[in-house]
Design an enzyme around this catalytic site. Structure first.
Site, PDB file in Angstrom:
ATOM      1  N   PHE A   2      70.241  -0.858  -1.805  1.00  0.00           N
ATOM      2  CA  PHE A   2      69.833  -2.227  -1.518  1.00  0.00           C
ATOM      3  C   PHE A   2      71.079  -3.121  -1.455  1.00  0.00           C
ATOM      4  O   PHE A   2      72.184  -2.686  -1.782  1.00  0.00           O
ATOM      5  CB  PHE A   2      68.869  -2.740  -2.595  1.00  0.00           C
ATOM      6  CG  PHE A   2      67.673  -1.846  -2.788  1.00  0.00           C
ATOM      7  CD1 PHE A   2      66.519  -2.032  -2.041  1.00  0.00           C
ATOM      8  CD2 PHE A   2      67.708  -0.807  -3.709  1.00  0.00           C
ATOM      9  CE1 PHE A   2      65.420  -1.202  -2.202  1.00  0.00           C
ATOM     10  CE2 PHE A   2      66.615   0.031  -3.881  1.00  0.00           C
ATOM     11  CZ  PHE A   2      65.469  -0.164  -3.122  1.00  0.00           C
ATOM     12  N   SER A  47      60.979   3.071  -0.316  1.00  0.00           N
ATOM     13  CA  SER A  47      61.505   2.457  -1.535  1.00  0.00           C
ATOM     14  C   SER A  47      61.537   0.942  -1.380  1.00  0.00           C
ATOM     15  O   SER A  47      62.027   0.430  -0.371  1.00  0.00           O
ATOM     16  CB  SER A  47      62.925   2.957  -1.823  1.00  0.00           C
ATOM     17  OG  SER A  47      62.925   4.329  -2.131  1.00  0.00           O
ATOM     18  N   CYS A  54      64.125   0.114  -8.208  1.00  0.00           N
ATOM     19  CA  CYS A  54      63.742   0.905  -7.041  1.00  0.00           C
ATOM     20  C   CYS A  54      62.468   1.684  -7.346  1.00  0.00           C
ATOM     21  O   CYS A  54      62.448   2.538  -8.230  1.00  0.00           O
ATOM     22  CB  CYS A  54      64.868   1.870  -6.674  1.00  0.00           C
ATOM     23  SG  CYS A  54      64.496   2.906  -5.235  1.00  0.00           S
ATOM     24  N   THR A  56      58.688   3.589  -5.602  1.00  0.00           N
ATOM     25  CA  THR A  56      58.157   4.271  -4.425  1.00  0.00           C
ATOM     26  C   THR A  56      56.767   3.780  -4.077  1.00  0.00           C
ATOM     27  O   THR A  56      55.873   3.738  -4.941  1.00  0.00           O
ATOM     28  CB  THR A  56      58.109   5.791  -4.666  1.00  0.00           C
ATOM     29  OG1 THR A  56      59.426   6.261  -4.958  1.00  0.00           O
ATOM     30  CG2 THR A  56      57.572   6.523  -3.445  1.00  0.00           C
ATOM     31  N   ALA A  70      57.323   4.746 -13.907  1.00  0.00           N
ATOM     32  CA  ALA A  70      57.520   5.822 -14.880  1.00  0.00           C
ATOM     33  C   ALA A  70      57.754   5.257 -16.286  1.00  0.00           C
ATOM     34  O   ALA A  70      58.201   4.119 -16.446  1.00  0.00           O
ATOM     35  CB  ALA A  70      58.715   6.683 -14.462  1.00  0.00           C
ATOM     36  N   HIS A 108      68.782   0.874  -9.838  1.00  0.00           N
ATOM     37  CA  HIS A 108      68.714   1.595 -11.108  1.00  0.00           C
ATOM     38  C   HIS A 108      69.125   0.634 -12.226  1.00  0.00           C
ATOM     39  O   HIS A 108      70.318   0.381 -12.434  1.00  0.00           O
ATOM     40  CB  HIS A 108      69.629   2.817 -11.091  1.00  0.00           C
ATOM     41  CG  HIS A 108      69.283   3.798 -10.023  1.00  0.00           C
ATOM     42  ND1 HIS A 108      70.162   4.754  -9.569  1.00  0.00           N
ATOM     43  CD2 HIS A 108      68.143   3.956  -9.291  1.00  0.00           C
ATOM     44  CE1 HIS A 108      69.578   5.474  -8.620  1.00  0.00           C
ATOM     45  NE2 HIS A 108      68.363   5.007  -8.434  1.00  0.00           N
ATOM     46  N   THR A 154      77.204 -13.727  -8.514  1.00  0.00           N
ATOM     47  CA  THR A 154      78.601 -13.711  -8.930  1.00  0.00           C
ATOM     48  C   THR A 154      78.734 -14.182 -10.371  1.00  0.00           C
ATOM     49  O   THR A 154      78.189 -15.224 -10.742  1.00  0.00           O
ATOM     50  CB  THR A 154      79.446 -14.620  -8.017  1.00  0.00           C
ATOM     51  OG1 THR A 154      79.314 -14.178  -6.658  1.00  0.00           O
ATOM     52  CG2 THR A 154      80.911 -14.573  -8.417  1.00  0.00           C
TER      53      THR A 154
END
Length: 236
Positions: A2, A47, A54, A56, A70, A108, A154
Site C-alpha cells: 500500500f 487485499s 491488510c 482479505t 485473525a 502489517h 511525517t
C-alpha cells in the site's frame, strides 16, 4: 503493498466474533459499508487495508465488503475495539501504475499507540503518541515516515526513553481525509513503522556478527558502537 494514502473512510456495519457463514469461516469477521468507490474493481481474495491492516475480502457487494480478522490481528491492532458505526480508513492494494505519494506500506501493524495529546497549531493539529511496544521507537526518526491507522504521515518530533513518544502534524486537508483527526487523548491507533529501518538494522547486525566471527568472536567493536548510540540518546 500500500502507499499509506487513504482512499475512503468507511463505516463498520458489523463485527462478528463468531461468523459461521461460508464467508466468515467460523472466526471473527468485519463488514464495512459506505465504500462503493473502492469496490468498482473488487474481487474475492483482494487485499484492502482497514485502519492500516491488510485484510482479505471474503464477500462483497456494490456498497459493502467483508473481511476475516485473525486472532493475531485482534491482539496486535485496534480492530477488536471497533463497533457498529465506527469509521475506518480504507485503501486498496497498489497497482503497477500507482503513484507512490506516501511510502511503502505493508499493512502489517507492529503495535498500537495511545494518543497522549492533541494540540492545535494554527489550522493544523499536533498529535502525540506513545507506543504500547516501546521497542518500535528505535525505528521512528524525526522527518521519517510512520503509518498510523493506514495513513502515511511525517514524524515531526521524537523523544526517546522509558516513556518515549513521537508526534505528527495533520494539516487541514488531511484532517478531512482520515479517521485519526477525530480521535481524542486516550484513543489508540495502529502503528506500522517504515520497513526500511528494520532492513537496515538487520543488515548492520549481520555485518558486525560476520566481522566478529572472522575476528574469533570478538564483539568489542559492536559493543562500543551500541554503547555510544545509547549514551547519545540518553543525553538528549
Amino acid at each position: 503493498m500500500f502507499t499509506g494514502l487513504v482512499e475512503k473512510i468507511g463505516t463498520v456495519s458489523s463485527l462478528e466474533p463468531l461468523d459461521t457463514s461460508s464467508s466468515g469461516g467460523g472466526g471473527t469477521s468485519l463488514t464495512i459499508t459506505d465504500c462503493e468507490e473502492i469496490l468498482v474493481d473488487a474481487h474475492l481474495g483482494d487485499s484492502i487495508a482497514v485502519n492500516g491492516t491488510c485484510l482479505t475480502v471474503t464477500a462483497f457487494d456494490k456498497t459493502w465488503f467483508k473481511v476475516g480478522v485473525a486472532p493475531e490481528t485482534l491482539r496486535r491492532t485496534n480492530l477488536g475495539a471497533l463497533e457498529t458505526g465506527s469509521k475506518v480508513n480504507l485503501e486498496r492494494a497498489v497497482l503497477g501504475e500507482t503513484r507512490m505519494g506516501g511510502h511503502f506500506v505493508q499493512g502489517h501493524v507492529d503495535t498500537i499507540a495511545q494518543i497522549l495529546s492533541v494540540t492545535p497549531d494554527s489550522n493544523a493539529l499536533v498529535f502525540r503518541f506513545q507506543p504500547r511496544d516501546q521497542g518500535v521507537m528505535r525505528y521512528i526518526v524525526e522527518k521519517g515516515y510512520v503509518t498510523l491507522d493506514g495513513a502515511s504521515l511525517t514524524v515531526t518530533k521524537v523523544v526517546d526513553g522509558a516513556e518515549g513518544y513521537f508526534e505528527v502534524m495533520l494539516i487541514a486537508y488531511t484532517q478531512e481525509k482520515i479517521v485519526t483527526a477525530a480521535k481524542k487523548p486516550g484513543d489508540f491507533v495502529n502503528v506500522e513503522i517504515d520497513i526500511v529501518g528494520k532492513y537496515v538494522e538487520k543488515s548492520v547486525q549481520a555485518y558486525f556478527a560476520g566481522s566478529a566471527a572472522s575476528a574469533g568472536g570478538d564483539f568489542s567493536m559492536l559493543e562500543k558502537m551500541v554503547s555510544r548510540i545509547v549514551d547519545e540518546k540518553l543525553k538528549r
